[in-house]
Write an enzyme that holds these catalytic residues in place. Structure first.
Site, PDB file in Angstrom:
ATOM      1  N   HIS A   1       0.810  -1.220   0.000  1.00 50.16           N
ATOM      2  CA  HIS A   1       0.000   0.000   0.000  1.00 50.16           C
ATOM      3  C   HIS A   1       0.842   1.267   0.000  1.00 50.16           C
ATOM      4  CE1 HIS A   1      -3.713  -2.131   0.303  1.00 50.16           C
ATOM      5  NE2 HIS A   1      -3.431  -2.667   1.474  1.00 50.16           N
TER       6      HIS A   1
ATOM      7  N   ARG B   1       6.904  -5.570   3.479  1.00 50.93           N
ATOM      8  CA  ARG B   1       5.656  -6.218   3.068  1.00 50.93           C
ATOM      9  C   ARG B   1       5.575  -6.158   1.546  1.00 50.93           C
ATOM     10  NH1 ARG B   1      -0.485  -4.803   5.023  1.00 50.93           N
ATOM     11  NH2 ARG B   1       0.013  -2.718   4.262  1.00 50.93           N
TER      12      ARG B   1
ATOM     13  N   GLU C   1      -5.951 -12.118   7.302  1.00 53.52           N
ATOM     14  CA  GLU C   1      -6.798 -10.913   7.309  1.00 53.52           C
ATOM     15  C   GLU C   1      -8.151 -11.129   6.640  1.00 53.52           C
ATOM     16  OE1 GLU C   1      -4.512  -7.830   5.362  1.00 53.52           O
ATOM     17  OE2 GLU C   1      -3.484  -9.287   4.099  1.00 53.52           O
TER      18      GLU C   1
ATOM     19  N   ASP D   1      -8.456  -5.186   7.379  1.00 54.80           N
ATOM     20  CA  ASP D   1      -9.094  -6.062   6.400  1.00 54.80           C
ATOM     21  C   ASP D   1      -9.878  -7.170   7.079  1.00 54.80           C
ATOM     22  OD1 ASP D   1      -8.553  -5.082   3.755  1.00 54.80           O
ATOM     23  OD2 ASP D   1      -6.455  -5.532   4.095  1.00 54.80           O
TER      24      ASP D   1
END
Length: 268
Positions: free
Chosen positions: A47, A72, A151, A177
């Site tokens: 993200h 990540r 998630e 999430d």
């Protein structure tokens, strides 16, 4: 070889580690996290604004600041996971792992044979960990962590199977999430009671399987709650939020200027 403990050593000994979280692809920002005292810094290629080139420079900057290096990856990008461990990431977090097969494929990209299928080229990783190539090969599978993000409800249903993957070191919970899926998209409630119960259940199962448990936390109270649930890797502090809050605070300090009726300065 350095005598400093690796992130994997700290987490396996039960030590709590708080990681800063970086979305902005400016190497000095994660370095500042490290120099401020964060034990670890996570760069977000899912993200955040990071690409591979940014990540390579930033992993070195984090090491320069004295912190552990976490990344990540984007959803399903296991090839990138292998490249990032080559560039010195000590821990890889893979989002949206929903099945045994996905967990296996991710973990095998991070580990050398016989535990995985990682290809050999760790020149930068060995350098940043202060090891020779021989030392790095001997230690890499133990020192390099693969954490699968849990998630979704699908992931929770598959958790027992996911935790059987030998080459997977643990899980990392994404409460935002998770709350969306638990509510069928009706609400974002990462700090709510239902989400908290699900997180506690994930931690309990993970620890029972002898794996490591990490989680994304949105405030200090959540860090404390997560610690008592059994999590030992916890995020706290995001660079974009730091900048936003600091900018607003600085402007409030001079808000009195809005009441000044004088005209513009004319001294030059």
């Amino acid at each position: 070889m350095t005598d400093k403990p690796f992130l994997a050593d700290k987490l396996r000994s039960g030590q709590a580690v708080v990681t800063g979280w970086s979305l902005l692809s400016e190497p000095m920002v994660p370095e500042l996290f490290a120099r401020a005292g964060y034990e670890a810094v996570t760069i977000d290629l899912q993200h955040g604004m990071y690409d591979f080139d940014d990540a390579c420079t930033t992993l070195a900057a984090i090491a320069l600041g004295g912190a552990h290096r976490i990344a990540r990856i984007p959803v399903g990008d296991n090839a990138l996971a292998g490249r990032l461990v080559d560039m010195g990431a000590e821990c890889l977090i893979a989002p949206m792992i929903n099945s045994l097969k996905e967990a296996e494929e991710f973990a095998r990209a991070v580990k050398y044979p016989p535990e995985g299928e990682r290809s050999w080229s760790p020149f930068r990783a060995a350098m940043l960990s202060e090891q020779t190539s021989d030392q790095y090969l001997k230690n890499a599978n133990r020192q390099t962590l693969a954490l699968a993000m849990i998630e979704t409800e699908e992931a929770m249903d598959a958790l027992d199977d996911i935790l059987t993957v030998d080459s997977l070191d643990g899980v990392f919970v994404g409460p935002s999430d998770l709350s969306l899926t638990l509510s069928k998209g009706a609400a974002l409630d990462p700090n709510g009671a239902r989400t908290s119960e699900a997180c506690a259940d994930i931690a309990q199962k993970t620890l029972a399987a002898g794996k490591l448990a990490g989680i994304f936390c949105l405030n200090a109270d959540k860090v404390e709650e997560a610690y008592h649930q059994g999590f030992r890797l916890m995020s706290h502090g995001i660079d974009t939020i730091f900048l936003d809050h600091s900018a607003r605070t600085c402007l409030r300090e001079v808000a009195w200027l809005g009441d000044v009726k004088d005209g513009p300065a004319t001294g030059y």
